[in-house]
Design a protein around this motif. Structure first.
Motif, PDB file in Angstrom:
ATOM      1  N   GLY A 115      97.530  77.167  16.403  1.00  0.00           N
ATOM      2  CA  GLY A 115      96.636  77.868  15.490  1.00  0.00           C
ATOM      3  C   GLY A 115      97.375  78.269  14.233  1.00  0.00           C
ATOM      4  O   GLY A 115      98.048  77.445  13.616  1.00  0.00           O
ATOM      5  N   PRO A 116      97.293  79.547  13.863  1.00  0.00           N
ATOM      6  CA  PRO A 116      97.914  79.978  12.609  1.00  0.00           C
ATOM      7  C   PRO A 116      99.430  80.078  12.669  1.00  0.00           C
ATOM      8  O   PRO A 116     100.047  80.430  11.665  1.00  0.00           O
ATOM      9  CB  PRO A 116      97.292  81.365  12.381  1.00  0.00           C
ATOM     10  CG  PRO A 116      96.842  81.825  13.708  1.00  0.00           C
ATOM     11  CD  PRO A 116      96.505  80.603  14.508  1.00  0.00           C
ATOM     12  N   THR A 117     100.030  79.771  13.798  1.00  0.00           N
ATOM     13  CA  THR A 117     101.471  79.985  13.922  1.00  0.00           C
ATOM     14  C   THR A 117     102.221  78.664  14.093  1.00  0.00           C
ATOM     15  O   THR A 117     101.648  77.642  14.438  1.00  0.00           O
ATOM     16  CB  THR A 117     101.796  80.874  15.148  1.00  0.00           C
ATOM     17  OG1 THR A 117     101.660  80.084  16.337  1.00  0.00           O
ATOM     18  CG2 THR A 117     100.863  82.067  15.237  1.00  0.00           C
ATOM     19  N   THR A 119      94.489  77.763   8.529  1.00  0.00           N
ATOM     20  CA  THR A 119      95.744  78.324   9.037  1.00  0.00           C
ATOM     21  C   THR A 119      96.928  78.061   8.112  1.00  0.00           C
ATOM     22  O   THR A 119      97.976  78.687   8.252  1.00  0.00           O
ATOM     23  CB  THR A 119      96.058  77.762  10.440  1.00  0.00           C
ATOM     24  OG1 THR A 119      96.047  76.330  10.390  1.00  0.00           O
ATOM     25  CG2 THR A 119      95.018  78.222  11.446  1.00  0.00           C
ATOM     26  N   VAL A 135      98.265  67.841  24.156  1.00  0.00           N
ATOM     27  CA  VAL A 135      97.525  69.091  24.057  1.00  0.00           C
ATOM     28  C   VAL A 135      96.146  68.842  23.437  1.00  0.00           C
ATOM     29  O   VAL A 135      95.188  69.537  23.735  1.00  0.00           O
ATOM     30  CB  VAL A 135      98.323  70.113  23.207  1.00  0.00           C
ATOM     31  CG1 VAL A 135      97.506  71.363  22.939  1.00  0.00           C
ATOM     32  CG2 VAL A 135      99.635  70.468  23.890  1.00  0.00           C
ATOM     33  N   GLU A 184     104.744  76.913  24.640  1.00  0.00           N
ATOM     34  CA  GLU A 184     105.362  75.599  24.506  1.00  0.00           C
ATOM     35  C   GLU A 184     104.453  74.627  23.779  1.00  0.00           C
ATOM     36  O   GLU A 184     103.252  74.591  24.028  1.00  0.00           O
ATOM     37  CB  GLU A 184     105.620  75.057  25.917  1.00  0.00           C
ATOM     38  CG  GLU A 184     106.919  74.326  26.061  1.00  0.00           C
ATOM     39  CD  GLU A 184     107.139  73.859  27.483  1.00  0.00           C
ATOM     40  OE1 GLU A 184     107.048  72.659  27.720  1.00  0.00           O
ATOM     41  OE2 GLU A 184     107.369  74.719  28.359  1.00  0.00           O
ATOM     42  N   ARG A 239      89.506  68.892  14.278  1.00  0.00           N
ATOM     43  CA  ARG A 239      89.505  70.347  14.079  1.00  0.00           C
ATOM     44  C   ARG A 239      90.889  70.832  13.647  1.00  0.00           C
ATOM     45  O   ARG A 239      91.017  71.678  12.768  1.00  0.00           O
ATOM     46  CB  ARG A 239      89.080  71.039  15.371  1.00  0.00           C
ATOM     47  CG  ARG A 239      89.023  72.548  15.259  1.00  0.00           C
ATOM     48  CD  ARG A 239      88.602  73.194  16.566  1.00  0.00           C
ATOM     49  NE  ARG A 239      89.610  73.010  17.612  1.00  0.00           N
ATOM     50  CZ  ARG A 239      89.445  73.344  18.890  1.00  0.00           C
ATOM     51  NH1 ARG A 239      88.291  73.855  19.284  1.00  0.00           N
ATOM     52  NH2 ARG A 239      90.412  73.157  19.769  1.00  0.00           N
ATOM     53  N   LYS A 261      92.663  81.115  24.631  1.00  0.00           N
ATOM     54  CA  LYS A 261      91.321  80.883  25.166  1.00  0.00           C
ATOM     55  C   LYS A 261      90.672  79.623  24.622  1.00  0.00           C
ATOM     56  O   LYS A 261      89.713  79.118  25.183  1.00  0.00           O
ATOM     57  CB  LYS A 261      90.424  82.074  24.794  1.00  0.00           C
ATOM     58  CG  LYS A 261      90.609  83.265  25.687  1.00  0.00           C
ATOM     59  CD  LYS A 261      89.363  84.133  25.603  1.00  0.00           C
ATOM     60  CE  LYS A 261      89.723  85.583  25.549  1.00  0.00           C
ATOM     61  NZ  LYS A 261      88.962  86.423  24.694  1.00  0.00           N
ATOM     62  N   VAL A 262      91.180  79.122  23.457  1.00  0.00           N
ATOM     63  CA  VAL A 262      90.551  77.958  22.832  1.00  0.00           C
ATOM     64  C   VAL A 262      91.109  76.683  23.450  1.00  0.00           C
ATOM     65  O   VAL A 262      92.313  76.459  23.436  1.00  0.00           O
ATOM     66  CB  VAL A 262      90.811  77.950  21.308  1.00  0.00           C
ATOM     67  CG1 VAL A 262      90.101  76.773  20.658  1.00  0.00           C
ATOM     68  CG2 VAL A 262      90.358  79.265  20.689  1.00  0.00           C
ATOM     69  N   ARG A 263      90.225  75.867  23.990  1.00  0.00           N
ATOM     70  CA  ARG A 263      90.691  74.621  24.619  1.00  0.00           C
ATOM     71  C   ARG A 263      91.233  73.641  23.584  1.00  0.00           C
ATOM     72  O   ARG A 263      90.669  73.480  22.515  1.00  0.00           O
ATOM     73  CB  ARG A 263      89.538  73.967  25.382  1.00  0.00           C
ATOM     74  CG  ARG A 263      89.486  74.398  26.844  1.00  0.00           C
ATOM     75  CD  ARG A 263      88.357  73.653  27.581  1.00  0.00           C
ATOM     76  NE  ARG A 263      88.319  72.240  27.259  1.00  0.00           N
ATOM     77  CZ  ARG A 263      87.252  71.609  26.763  1.00  0.00           C
ATOM     78  NH1 ARG A 263      86.145  72.264  26.511  1.00  0.00           N
ATOM     79  NH2 ARG A 263      87.301  70.313  26.512  1.00  0.00           N
ATOM     80  N   GLU A 264      92.327  72.979  23.899  1.00  0.00           N
ATOM     81  CA  GLU A 264      92.919  71.920  23.069  1.00  0.00           C
ATOM     82  C   GLU A 264      93.286  72.381  21.667  1.00  0.00           C
ATOM     83  O   GLU A 264      93.209  71.609  20.721  1.00  0.00           O
ATOM     84  CB  GLU A 264      91.973  70.707  22.974  1.00  0.00           C
ATOM     85  CG  GLU A 264      91.695  70.053  24.315  1.00  0.00           C
ATOM     86  CD  GLU A 264      90.881  68.762  24.173  1.00  0.00           C
ATOM     87  OE1 GLU A 264      90.830  68.200  23.074  1.00  0.00           O
ATOM     88  OE2 GLU A 264      90.292  68.343  25.175  1.00  0.00           O
ATOM     89  N   LEU A 265      93.702  73.651  21.531  1.00  0.00           N
ATOM     90  CA  LEU A 265      94.032  74.121  20.181  1.00  0.00           C
ATOM     91  C   LEU A 265      95.387  73.558  19.747  1.00  0.00           C
ATOM     92  O   LEU A 265      96.359  73.674  20.454  1.00  0.00           O
ATOM     93  CB  LEU A 265      94.076  75.653  20.154  1.00  0.00           C
ATOM     94  CG  LEU A 265      94.204  76.243  18.748  1.00  0.00           C
ATOM     95  CD1 LEU A 265      92.970  75.955  17.904  1.00  0.00           C
ATOM     96  CD2 LEU A 265      94.458  77.746  18.820  1.00  0.00           C
TER      97      LEU A 265
END
Ligand SMILES: Cc1cc2nc3c(=O)[nH]c(=O)nc-3n(C[C@H](O)[C@H](O)[C@H](O)COP(=O)(O)OP(=O)(O)OC[C@H]3O[C@@H](n4cnc5c(N)ncnc54)[C@H](O)[C@@H]3O)c2cc1C
Ligand code: SF4
Ligand code: SF4
Lengths: 371, 279
Positions: B254-256, A327, A309, B238, A318, B275-279
């Motif tokens: 992200g935050p989860t 987060t 990913v 996933e 990042r 929407k954020v690539r490669e998050l």
């Protein structure tokens, strides 16, 4: 108050109670945490000089026991070891298998020389492993009886920023005993009691009552440390700042310097990512599950069928920074950073988190205008 | 109350479950029915998953796709070492099970509303327990619609069951494939295209969507275009997952943490992150 000799009595008192006593000692040019036989193994008369990407030991002109900041080790290597075995299993009749979970090894630890920031680091890992829906059995067993002897800082390092993070330099809670080393005049330690166990251990040591002068000297030592932080960080709305700036161009810039080596995650006292590995014996009838420290800097960390990913260094840096300072709040209700500066010191290319965060804050308006 | 030791062990130790039935779904996908070797069956809510362990090979997250109270059912696509070993497990073989984990589909929140189930490929199995729940309590829901698509006719899972559902008067079923091969006489096209003409009231419907991320994105767009509010659309996400307990750090989105806060998310919670690539 106790004298420097009484530290030997402290080690003996803890050993006598069955603790495995661990503390700072000099090995291979660094102050690391290891088993202590006596207080003579403390880094007597040593200090550390820390800058982004650099660490070296220097002689002090006194006999200070705790005259350094922090080294590459943190207590997490004992509470949350780099490798543990969860269980072993073996084949039984009819294609089945049986799982044996050995009780977690739990020689109760006594840590001597826990910095205030490190107490916060332990509290953060407590949140992750003990205070969520699931309890980590191994961590719980190691943590439960750990005896913590905190030490207030009087010699902060060049990469420290605990004052900004609100985690130091004075130990406020979460210890059994807290020491403040006073070098000014007679070499002595103010001892503060944080628990019933702590009080009981203190009764074994030769001591005298603290006087006003002692208290003043101890207060001055800690205040002096607070005023000499090597780094600082504006933490105002840090979580939201990062959430708003996931596409900031600074990520590309820092990615051009970052080697994605993962050193910062290994030395960080709060990083907790692990990989779970299942192994089998050659004959295939015995299996084992182990847990190893992992790092979000590896490409495999985010692998799912079809690919990673986060294939780019940009997205992995990042991930680390936004998790640690942003987060983490959403996930565990606290920052993931204690301001110890290890990641700055031990980064081979000297990347400084305080500088990266300041750069994003300083240039945010530019990126907003580009939207 | 369970003692501390009881609650602690088992979090990482898999419970042995025996394969009692194995059925091929497609060229690389199998459905397994499992019964506990000893002890209680696994209770779960629709949308939850287990960590399924093949002895000595490894452990992977797999959604529960059977009916509550019945055997533990998993439909698995063989894509790598662990999923291949699981798919190869014949009746009699024993697999390890941990869980169930995760937050499920909004079957309770959907009571009294229309339900639109949108599935792509191997996305149908995780949705099936939600469909079973709607059918079990059929009178408590409005219209129930299943929109299902796959790449080719050969990739459709649960074909017989989907045919049986088609003949029910209280369930609307629409199936499509990206490429109509062989003797396929049904619809051809991507599954989000079915949303426009499906029979439901967008203002009083809940949508549950599972499939490849790109398909979910287009499905969500089509649902929004029909007027389904963004907080009534749910998706399943996933990520790499190693522990299921919120401890290993791999399933962060992200935050989860997906194992704890997902895998089912409300679209309005997840949309900024998608929407954020490669998050
Ligand atoms: C919540 C959830 C539910 C799932 N439900 C199902 C299901 O019902 N049926 C099904 O067939 N598949 C499902 N998957 C995907 C399934 O977990 C992967 O296909 C599987 O992990 C692949 O492992 P492998 O060892 O066979 O393949 P490899 O590609 O060799 O994977 C190597 C390792 O990477 C990790 N990994 C690889 N792909 C994934 C992935 N997609 N998700 C998480 N980790 C991964 C695993 O740790 C795995 O052991 C689900 C995934 C998640 C996160
Ligand atoms: S992020 Fe850096 S400064 Fe903060 S706790 Fe981790 S190692 Fe210390
Ligand atoms: S920030 Fe520094 S220590 Fe961390 S991965 Fe990059 S180069 Fe390595």
């Amino acid at each position: 108050m106790i004298g420097p000799e009484a530290l030997d009595d402290l080690v003996a008192a803890l050993k006598g109670r069955g603790f495995r006593v661990l503390g700072p000692t000099v090995r291979d040019g660094a102050i690391v945490y290891d088993d202590l036989e006596s207080a003579g193994e403390l880094p007597i008369g040593w200090t550390d000089r820390q800058e982004p990407g650099s660490y070296r030991l220097d002689r002090r002109d006194d006999e200070a026991r705790f005259g350094y900041a922090v080294g590459p080790h943190s207590w997490k290597q004992f509470l949350f070891p780099a490798r543990i075995s969860f269980w072993q299993a073996r084949r039984v009749d009819e294609g089945g298998f049986e799982v044996r979970e050995p009780p977690p090894e739990g020689a109760p630890f006594a840590f001597i020389g826990v910095r205030s920031c490190e107490l916060h680091g332990i509290a953060i890992q407590d949140r992750v492993f003990l205070e969520g829906r699931h309890v980590d059995r191994d961590y719980e067993a190691r943590r439960r009886d750990a005896f913590l002897v905190a030490v207030n800082c009087f010699e902060p390092g060049g990469t420290c920023f605990c004052v900004s993070m609100g985690t130091g330099p004075k130990a406020e809670a979460g210890y059994d005993l807290a020491l403040t080393e006073i070098l000014d005049g007679e070499h002595r330690f103010l001892v503060q009691v944080g628990s019933e166990r702590g009080a009981e251990v203190l009764r074994d040591l030769p001591r005298r009552d603290a006087e006003t002068l002692d208290l003043q000297a101890a207060g001055a030592a800690v205040e002096g440390a607070a005023a000499r932080m090597g780094r600082s960080l504006d933490t105002t709305d840090l979580r939201d700042l990062l959430a708003r700036n996931l596409e900031h161009e600074r990520w590309d810039e820092v990615a051009s310097r970052c080697l994605t080596c993962g050193n910062c995650t290994m030395v960080c006292p709060t990083c907790f990512c692990t990989s779970i590995e299942d192994h089998t014996s050659l004959a295939g009838d015995e299996a084992e599950r182990v847990r190893l420290w992992d790092s979000c800097y590896s490409v495999d960390h985010s692998y799912i069928h079809g690919g990673s990913v986060r294939p780019s260094g940009r997205s992995r840096y990042r991930q680390w920074l936004t998790h640690k300072f942003g987060t983490w709040h959403d996930q565990f209700g606290t920052s993931g950073c204690i301001g110890c500066g290890r990641c700055i010191t031990w980064c081979p290319v000297g990347i400084d988190v305080t500088e990266e965060l300041a750069a994003i804050r300083a240039t945010e308006e530019v990126s907003d205008a580009n939207d | 109350m369970a003692t501390a030791a009881e609650t602690l062990s088992g979090a990482m130790a898999p419970r042995p479950f025996r394969v009692v039935r194995r059925q091929r779904e497609t060229g690389d996908t199998w459905t397994l029915e499992l019964e506990p070797v000893n002890g209680e069956p696994l209770d779960f809510v629709p949308g939850q998953f287990t960590m399924l362990y093949a002895f000595g090979v490894g452990e992977v997250p797999i959604s529960i796709c059977g009916e509550r109270g019945g055997p533990l059912v998993h439909t698995v696509r063989a894509v790598g070492a662990v999923s291949e070993a699981i798919c190869a497990s014949r009746p009699g073989a024993v697999l390890g099970v941990r869980g169930p984990f995760g937050r499920g589909w909004p079957v309770e929140e959907a009571l009294g509303l229309d339900v639109v189930v949108v599935a792509g490929g191997i996305g149908l199995p995780p949705l099936r327990p939600a469909l079973y729940e709607c059918l079990r309590r059929r009178s408590e829901y409005g219209d129930v619609v299943l929109l299902y698509g796959s790449r080719t006719p050969a990739d459709l899972v649960y074909r017989r069951e989907v045919e049986a559902w088609r003949s029910r008067f209280d369930l609307e079923v629409d199936v499509t494939v990206d490429r109509g091969e062989g003797d396929w006489r049904g619809k051809v096209g991507v599954v989000p295209k079915l949303i426009g003409s499906a029979r439901f009231d967008p203002g009083a419907a809940v949508a549950m969507v599972c499939g490849p991320e790109i398909m979910m994105r287009f499905a969500a767009e089509a649902l929004l275009a029909r007027g389904v509010p963004e907080d009534r659309i749910y998706l399943s996400m996933e990520r790499n997952m190693q522990c299921g307990l919120g401890h290993c750090g791999h399933c962060q989105l992200g935050p989860t943490l997906i194992c704890r806060d997902g895998p089912i998310y409300r679209f309005d919670e997840i949309e900024p992150l998608m929407k954020v690539r490669e998050l």
